[in-house]
Design an enzyme around this catalytic site. Sequence first.
Site, PDB file in Angstrom:
ATOM      1  N   GLY A  29       0.765  -1.248   0.000  1.00  0.00           N
ATOM      2  CA  GLY A  29       0.000   0.000   0.000  1.00  0.00           C
ATOM      3  C   GLY A  29       0.794   1.296   0.000  1.00  0.00           C
ATOM      4  O   GLY A  29       0.345   2.289  -0.548  1.00  0.00           O
ATOM      5  N   ARG A  74      -5.021   0.684  -6.944  1.00  0.00           N
ATOM      6  CA  ARG A  74      -3.766   1.236  -6.401  1.00  0.00           C
ATOM      7  C   ARG A  74      -3.220   2.383  -7.241  1.00  0.00           C
ATOM      8  O   ARG A  74      -2.563   3.281  -6.735  1.00  0.00           O
ATOM      9  CB  ARG A  74      -2.685   0.145  -6.333  1.00  0.00           C
ATOM     10  CG  ARG A  74      -2.961  -0.944  -5.314  1.00  0.00           C
ATOM     11  CD  ARG A  74      -1.680  -1.740  -5.070  1.00  0.00           C
ATOM     12  NE  ARG A  74      -1.932  -3.003  -4.390  1.00  0.00           N
ATOM     13  CZ  ARG A  74      -2.062  -3.142  -3.080  1.00  0.00           C
ATOM     14  NH1 ARG A  74      -2.004  -2.099  -2.299  1.00  0.00           N
ATOM     15  NH2 ARG A  74      -2.271  -4.333  -2.553  1.00  0.00           N
ATOM     16  N   ASP A 129      -5.264   1.449  10.363  1.00  0.00           N
ATOM     17  CA  ASP A 129      -6.687   1.196  10.567  1.00  0.00           C
ATOM     18  C   ASP A 129      -6.853   0.665  12.000  1.00  0.00           C
ATOM     19  O   ASP A 129      -6.881   1.443  12.950  1.00  0.00           O
ATOM     20  CB  ASP A 129      -7.096   0.196   9.479  1.00  0.00           C
ATOM     21  CG  ASP A 129      -8.559  -0.174   9.490  1.00  0.00           C
ATOM     22  OD1 ASP A 129      -9.302   0.389  10.283  1.00  0.00           O
ATOM     23  OD2 ASP A 129      -8.964  -1.046   8.697  1.00  0.00           O
ATOM     24  N   ILE A 152     -11.398   2.867   1.945  1.00  0.00           N
ATOM     25  CA  ILE A 152     -10.990   3.758   0.841  1.00  0.00           C
ATOM     26  C   ILE A 152     -10.064   3.021  -0.139  1.00  0.00           C
ATOM     27  O   ILE A 152      -9.449   2.018   0.223  1.00  0.00           O
ATOM     28  CB  ILE A 152     -10.282   5.048   1.351  1.00  0.00           C
ATOM     29  CG1 ILE A 152      -9.045   4.699   2.211  1.00  0.00           C
ATOM     30  CG2 ILE A 152     -11.228   5.950   2.115  1.00  0.00           C
ATOM     31  CD1 ILE A 152      -8.150   5.887   2.519  1.00  0.00           C
ATOM     32  N   LYS A 183      -7.322   6.088  10.668  1.00  0.00           N
ATOM     33  CA  LYS A 183      -8.740   5.974  11.043  1.00  0.00           C
ATOM     34  C   LYS A 183      -8.826   5.895  12.567  1.00  0.00           C
ATOM     35  O   LYS A 183      -8.784   4.791  13.144  1.00  0.00           O
ATOM     36  CB  LYS A 183      -9.349   4.698  10.439  1.00  0.00           C
ATOM     37  CG  LYS A 183      -9.410   4.663   8.920  1.00  0.00           C
ATOM     38  CD  LYS A 183     -10.049   3.341   8.481  1.00  0.00           C
ATOM     39  CE  LYS A 183     -10.012   3.137   7.002  1.00  0.00           C
ATOM     40  NZ  LYS A 183     -10.373   1.767   6.607  1.00  0.00           N
ATOM     41  N   ASP A 219      -5.783  -0.576  -2.219  1.00  0.00           N
ATOM     42  CA  ASP A 219      -6.548  -1.380  -3.184  1.00  0.00           C
ATOM     43  C   ASP A 219      -7.803  -1.991  -2.586  1.00  0.00           C
ATOM     44  O   ASP A 219      -7.943  -2.106  -1.360  1.00  0.00           O
ATOM     45  CB  ASP A 219      -5.672  -2.525  -3.689  1.00  0.00           C
ATOM     46  CG  ASP A 219      -5.483  -3.602  -2.615  1.00  0.00           C
ATOM     47  OD1 ASP A 219      -5.096  -3.233  -1.474  1.00  0.00           O
ATOM     48  OD2 ASP A 219      -5.756  -4.779  -2.886  1.00  0.00           O
ATOM     49  N   GLU A 265       3.756   4.301   6.588  1.00  0.00           N
ATOM     50  CA  GLU A 265       2.566   3.493   6.322  1.00  0.00           C
ATOM     51  C   GLU A 265       1.588   4.289   5.464  1.00  0.00           C
ATOM     52  O   GLU A 265       1.460   5.506   5.623  1.00  0.00           O
ATOM     53  CB  GLU A 265       1.869   3.139   7.651  1.00  0.00           C
ATOM     54  CG  GLU A 265       2.158   1.749   8.157  1.00  0.00           C
ATOM     55  CD  GLU A 265       1.413   0.648   7.399  1.00  0.00           C
ATOM     56  OE1 GLU A 265       1.065   0.847   6.217  1.00  0.00           O
ATOM     57  OE2 GLU A 265       1.195  -0.412   7.999  1.00  0.00           O
TER      58      GLU A 265
HETATM   59  P1  IMP Z   1      -4.605  -2.503  10.103  1.00  0.00           P
HETATM   60  O1  IMP Z   1      -3.686  -3.667  10.390  1.00  0.00           O
HETATM   61  O2  IMP Z   1      -6.047  -2.816  10.398  1.00  0.00           O
HETATM   62  O3  IMP Z   1      -4.165  -1.206  10.763  1.00  0.00           O
HETATM   63  O4  IMP Z   1      -4.576  -2.261   8.547  1.00  0.00           O
HETATM   64  C1  IMP Z   1      -3.423  -1.884   7.938  1.00  0.00           C
HETATM   65  C2  IMP Z   1      -3.354  -2.262   6.484  1.00  0.00           C
HETATM   66  O5  IMP Z   1      -4.613  -2.678   5.958  1.00  0.00           O
HETATM   67  C3  IMP Z   1      -2.980  -1.039   5.707  1.00  0.00           C
HETATM   68  O6  IMP Z   1      -1.599  -0.913   5.616  1.00  0.00           O
HETATM   69  C4  IMP Z   1      -3.633  -1.297   4.384  1.00  0.00           C
HETATM   70  O7  IMP Z   1      -2.793  -2.047   3.555  1.00  0.00           O
HETATM   71  C5  IMP Z   1      -4.880  -2.053   4.737  1.00  0.00           C
HETATM   72  N1  IMP Z   1      -6.042  -1.132   4.883  1.00  0.00           N
HETATM   73  C6  IMP Z   1      -6.550  -0.601   6.025  1.00  0.00           C
HETATM   74  N2  IMP Z   1      -7.608   0.189   5.782  1.00  0.00           N
HETATM   75  C7  IMP Z   1      -7.760   0.168   4.442  1.00  0.00           C
HETATM   76  C8  IMP Z   1      -8.685   0.837   3.548  1.00  0.00           C
HETATM   77  O8  IMP Z   1      -9.579   1.610   3.931  1.00  0.00           O
HETATM   78  N3  IMP Z   1      -8.517   0.587   2.231  1.00  0.00           N
HETATM   79  C9  IMP Z   1      -7.536  -0.252   1.736  1.00  0.00           C
HETATM   80  N4  IMP Z   1      -6.658  -0.874   2.525  1.00  0.00           N
HETATM   81  C10 IMP Z   1      -6.765  -0.660   3.865  1.00  0.00           C
HETATM   82 MG    MG Z   2      -0.059  -0.577   4.542  1.00  0.00          MG
END
Ligand code: IMP
Ligand code: MG
Length: 226
Positions: A96, A216, A154, A204, A182, A210, A150
Site C-alpha cells: 500500500g 492502487r 486502521d 478507501i 482511522k 486497493d 505506512e
Molecule cells: P490494520 O492492520 O487494520 O491497521 O490495517 C493496515 C493495512 O490494511 C494497511 O496498511 C492497508 O494495507 C490495509 N487497509 C486498512 N484500511 C484500508 C482501507 O480503507 N482501504 C484499503 N486498505 C486498507
Molecule cells: Mg499498509
Amino acid sequence: MKDCGQRYLVQRELTIDKLDFLHQKLQIQFELSNVYLNSVYLLLFFNSQKMIQLHDKSFAPFISAKEIDLAITKIVQQIKTDLGDEIPVFLGVLNGSFMFVSDFMKQFSGQCELSFVKLASYDGITSTEEVQHLIGLHHDLTNRTVIVLEDIVDTGTTLLSLKKSIEKESVKSFKVASLFFKPEAYKKEITIDYVGIRIPDKFIVGYGLDYNGLGRNLPAVYQLKE
Ligand code: IMP
Ligand code: MG
C-alpha cells in the site's frame, strides 16, 4: 435625379437590413458558443466528481491529489524538523505505501536510507488479526533511527506486528508516519507520531490502496459507497 435619390435610399435600407441580419447571426453564434462552453464546464465538473467501479463495489471521490500532496509536505516538514542531523532509515510497508513512499522521498531533501517490508492483513474490505510477513527486514537497523512509512493505519494490527519485529533489532529510536489514519478503528497503544489526514472508519481506495488488487494506481482517494 429623383430616381438616383430613391435608389440610394433603397440601397441604404438593404444595407441596414443586411447588417441587422449579420448582427442577429453573430448574436446567435455567440449565444451558441456560450451554451457550448457552459456544457463543457459542466461536463468537466461532473467528470471530476465521477464515481468509480472496482469489482462489485462503487467508490465516490473523497481526497484529491492536491490534498494528499499538502499532507505529505506537512509530514516531511515535521520529520525534517524533529530529525536534526540524524540520518534515518525510512521503512516503507508494501504494498500500500509505495506511492506515499515515492512522493515522500521526492519531497524529503536530507540524507536518508530506505528499506521495505511487505506485510498483509486485509481480506477484501475487512481487516484480519492475522498479519503475514511476506518480505521481512533485510536492513541492519542496529542503533538506527527508524521511521515507518505506512499508507494507512486502521486497527493497528499490522503496525503492532511490525513494531514487535523491529524491537528485536536494537534500534536507536522508532517512529511511525502514516498518510491516512482511522482514529475510530484504531485499537492499539502505539503512538502514530506523524499523521497526514485523519479519516472516518470507512474503506478507501486509491493512491496505493486497493480493493482486492484494484485501485492502487488512482492518483486520488475514493471512499466506498454503501
Ligand atoms: P490494520 O492492520 O487494520 O491497521 O490495517 C493496515 C493495512 O490494511 C494497511 O496498511 C492497508 O494495507 C490495509 N487497509 C486498512 N484500511 C484500508 C482501507 O480503507 N482501504 C484499503 N486498505 C486498507
Ligand atoms: Mg499498509
